[in-house]
Design a protein around this motif. Sequence first.
Motif, PDB file in Angstrom:
ATOM      1  N   GLU A 208       0.765  -1.200  -0.147  1.00 54.01           N
ATOM      2  CA  GLU A 208      -0.342  -0.092  -0.024  1.00 54.01           C
ATOM      3  C   GLU A 208       0.575   0.731  -0.056  1.00 54.01           C
ATOM      4  O   GLU A 208       1.895   1.195   0.826  1.00 54.01           O
ATOM      5  N   ASP A 240      -8.081   2.262  -7.938  1.00 58.30           N
ATOM      6  CA  ASP A 240      -6.913   2.397  -7.479  1.00 58.30           C
ATOM      7  C   ASP A 240      -6.707   2.705  -9.053  1.00 58.30           C
ATOM      8  O   ASP A 240      -5.515   4.101  -9.524  1.00 58.30           O
ATOM      9  N   GLU A 244      -3.946   6.306 -10.288  1.00 60.23           N
ATOM     10  CA  GLU A 244      -2.967   6.442 -10.953  1.00 60.23           C
ATOM     11  C   GLU A 244      -4.077   7.468 -12.045  1.00 60.23           C
ATOM     12  O   GLU A 244      -2.882   8.731 -12.553  1.00 60.23           O
TER      13      GLU A 244
END
Length: 266
Positions: A208, A240, A244
């Motif tokens: 993480e 995620d 990103e």
Amino acid sequence: MTFRAVRVLKEAAVIAAEDTRHTLKLLNHFDIHVPLISYHEHNKDERGPEIIQRLLNGETIALVSDAGMPGISDPGVDLVRLAVMDGVPVVPLPGANAALTALIASGLDTNTFTFVGFLPKTNKHRREMLSKLSNHPYTLVFYEAPHRVRATLHEIKAAFGDRQATIARELTKKFEEFIRGDLDSIERHFVEHQPRGEFTLLVAGRPEGEKLAEEPDALAGLDVIQAVAELMNQGINKKDAIREVASQKGLPKRQVYQAVLDSDLV
């Protein structure tokens, strides 16, 4: 081996086995006298339909594998598919399974994990799969043959970096062994020790907070929806992937999230 499994093998009309000589040792140990037929990767296309026809005629046939559980990295999965297609009942008899047996004693996260099994045989496809898995946040479980262990450890470390890992070998057998540490120390262990037996490799997921492996050229020409979809196709979860894409494109995470929500991207 359970009492139920012994009973079912004794009651079967015939036992289908990967290696009849190997299985005969098991049957002799439990005083089981049932005819054996071979069913393995090299004759499954021909033998599978024969077994299904016998099942349709009312026979009970037991399927065993040389080790582990039939159907997991095993040609038994093809026989199960044929049986399901023809409406033949499939009754699983739980037994030792290398992936779960290794996982529970690995010391790695067991809440969420992904079973990978054997990596592809070709270098290109193996590298592609490892590249996709490098961003995976969950514990990864691989199978590997002894002559490939050293090379596979090196390839995983090159793709993932030096993560925590566990290698288990010869599970439930006399020489059962667990080697725990980071990939670097485990790789050094097998420089000094010859790999022997059947191996299960477990590697921690992406830690993480560790930055996702970036592919700016691949995402640069994509809009936010396409970019999120591309990262999800690589095995990255939606949350995620949104984070990103927002970071790479310099957008507020909420804006990317709303765009994905409006697009109905699964």
